[in-house]
Scaffold this active site. Structure first.
Site, PDB file in Angstrom:
ATOM      1  N   HIS A 131       0.692  -1.216  -0.213  1.00  0.00           N
ATOM      2  CA  HIS A 131      -0.175  -0.128   0.053  1.00  0.00           C
ATOM      3  C   HIS A 131       1.051   1.378   0.135  1.00  0.00           C
ATOM      4  O   HIS A 131       0.690   2.144  -0.938  1.00  0.00           O
ATOM      5  CB  HIS A 131      -0.931   0.011   1.431  1.00  0.00           C
ATOM      6  CG  HIS A 131      -1.798   1.145   1.289  1.00  0.00           C
ATOM      7  ND1 HIS A 131      -3.248   0.977   0.790  1.00  0.00           N
ATOM      8  CD2 HIS A 131      -1.538   2.407   1.884  1.00  0.00           C
ATOM      9  CE1 HIS A 131      -3.559   2.241   0.903  1.00  0.00           C
ATOM     10  NE2 HIS A 131      -2.748   3.255   1.741  1.00  0.00           N
ATOM     11  N   GLU A 132       1.813   1.415   1.089  1.00  0.00           N
ATOM     12  CA  GLU A 132       2.616   2.338   1.184  1.00  0.00           C
ATOM     13  C   GLU A 132       3.662   2.374  -0.016  1.00  0.00           C
ATOM     14  O   GLU A 132       4.072   3.783  -0.620  1.00  0.00           O
ATOM     15  CB  GLU A 132       3.613   2.291   2.300  1.00  0.00           C
ATOM     16  CG  GLU A 132       2.432   2.566   3.558  1.00  0.00           C
ATOM     17  CD  GLU A 132       1.593   3.776   3.526  1.00  0.00           C
ATOM     18  OE1 GLU A 132       1.963   4.681   2.926  1.00  0.00           O
ATOM     19  OE2 GLU A 132       0.643   3.465   4.063  1.00  0.00           O
ATOM     20  N   HIS A 174       1.993   4.713  -2.917  1.00  0.00           N
ATOM     21  CA  HIS A 174       2.241   6.242  -2.743  1.00  0.00           C
ATOM     22  C   HIS A 174       3.723   6.438  -3.078  1.00  0.00           C
ATOM     23  O   HIS A 174       4.157   7.510  -3.593  1.00  0.00           O
ATOM     24  CB  HIS A 174       2.120   6.613  -1.195  1.00  0.00           C
ATOM     25  CG  HIS A 174       0.609   6.332  -0.601  1.00  0.00           C
ATOM     26  ND1 HIS A 174      -0.456   6.647  -1.389  1.00  0.00           N
ATOM     27  CD2 HIS A 174       0.365   5.654   0.282  1.00  0.00           C
ATOM     28  CE1 HIS A 174      -1.624   6.240  -0.862  1.00  0.00           C
ATOM     29  NE2 HIS A 174      -1.232   5.754   0.109  1.00  0.00           N
TER      30      HIS A 174
END
Length: 418
Positions: free
Chosen positions: A21-22, A25
């Site tokens: 998920h990170e 980003h």
């Protein structure tokens, strides 16, 4: 499976879900030229940290999420001011290091008093040295070093707010998208490993149950019920059994290649009519096309269930016991991990999908809320006041933490109450 293996599976699952998920980003931020100061897994005190390039990678104590801290998401805090005495290090006539303290001990530093500076747009420092003013250009990657801690400056074009709305939107959206992609890959792996059900196969037979009295054995494959071919339709089998309370049911079984006929009489057991055996499936190998179709159906069904659950939260149609925090999630995950690799893969897919959908909700401090602010900015042609947006996210984060504390407290109570 022993406790150590289960614990390692849970840690690995958490690490993969949050890291991916990170990473979404991080990747899109770097593609857009945004300075990512820290990539962290977990919150709280640092357990492990190292710096590679411009980004510091950290593992933190509390396994309740992660973050990619980008320059400009919060107002930049400068550690220098006019009138301050600093030491600078030059390379090719540009400042590469600006020391706010301890500079007397360091060699080859030019020490002076700051008369004027701009570290975000024009990138210069005017320094008074021995009564004379000198203007120095600042390297876009210069470091401010204070009390031994290095902080890279962030020019406007390296800050989150300095990028286009589309670049920022994609950077925020990338996190949930990575979790959706991971969920589909995991559902696909599960579909390939679980196989395609062809017939219902009996699991463990309870001692003294109607199934045991009828000489049904674990591993028996059910071919028909009362003359009706049953195939892999478990719902139909359960329906026929529940319609036959106290009445004999004729079963045609396959046991080790031999076809047998058995008669079993379902009875009321607890709140339902049963014969006293678990049900499983006999499967065949999944073809690639079938795996993709089944993975998509599985993900679509789970998405509908997750959204239905969130709808209950919104309208208040839930009890505290319907919610699970970190403790409850870990406990349930441990139970699934002990059941085998395939169930754990499917559960990980579900959690990844849940993480994606939850983060897309327009709740302050979540990705969904940040996307809403970007949409508002695109519509009105100017950004929302960063201080107001930060306040909204702070309040939202505090409320989420309070909810997590309450749910975790309830999880612990349930754990001790069995």
């Amino acid at each position: 499976m022993n406790s150590i293996q289960i614990a390692l599976q849970i840690i690995l699952m958490f690490f993969v879900l949050v890291s991916l998920h990170e990473f979404g980003h991080l990747y899109f931020a770097k593609r857009a030229g945004i300075l990512v100061r820290e990539f962290a897994i977990g919150f709280g005190p640092k357990l492990f940290s190292y710096k590679r390039g411009e980004t510091r990678y950290t593992l933190r104590l509390l396994p309740i999420g992660g973050f990619a801290r980008m320059a400009g998401e919060d107002p930049e805090i400068l550690q220098v001011a006019t009138g301050q005495t600093v030491g600078i290090r030059l390379k090719d006539n540009k400042i590469t290091e600006l020391h706010t303290d301890r500079f007397e001990r360091l060699p080859n530093l030019l020490v002076g008093e700051i008369e004027d500076f701009d570290l975000e747009e024009r990138l210069f420092v005017v320094l008074q040295v021995d009564g004379e003013s000198h203007r120095f250009a600042v390297d876009p990657k210069a470091e401010i070093i204070s009390q031994g801690k290095e902080t890279q400056i962030a020019p406007k074009d390296r800050q989150f707010g300095g990028k286009t709305v589309l670049q920022r939107f994609l950077t925020i959206l990338a996190g949930p998208v990575m979790n959706v992609l991971l969920a589909f890959v995991l559902f696909l792996i599960y579909a390939l490993s679980a196989g395609i059900p062809t017939h219902i196969k009996l699991g463990q037979v309870e001692a003294g149950s109607p199934a045991a009295k009828a000489d049904l054995k674990q591993g028996d494959v059910i071919l028909s019920v009362n003359g009706e071919a049953i195939g892999p339709n478990g719902d139909r089998l359960v329906e026929l059994i529940q319609q036959s309370s106290g009445q004999p049911v004729q079963l045609i079984l396959n046991r080790g290649g031999e076809q047998l006929q058995k008669e079993v009489t379902p009875v009321q057991m607890g709140e339902t009519v049963r014969i006293g055996t678990a049900l499983g499936y006999e499967t065949r190998r999944t073809q690639a096309g079938e795996a993709i179709t089944n993975a998509w159906k599985d993900m679509t069904f789970m998405t509908e269930q997750i959204l239905a659950g969130f709808k209950k939260l919104v309208i208040g149609d839930f009890k505290m016991d319907d919610l699970a925090g970190p403790v409850g999630t870990v406990k349930f995950t441990a139970e699934i991990a002990s059941a085998g690799v395939a169930p754990m893969i499917r559960w990980s897919a579900l959690l990844s999908l849940y993480l994606a959908i939850f983060n897309l909700l327009p709740i302050p401090a979540l990705d969904g809320s940040r996307l809403v602010f970007l949409i508002i900015e695109a519509l009105r042609g100017k950004p929302v006041d960063p201080n107001r947006e930060s306040l909204v996210h702070f309040i939202g984060f505090a409320m989420l933490m309070l909810l997590m504390i309450a749910v975790t407290y309830n999880d612990i109570l349930r754990l001790f109450q069995g």
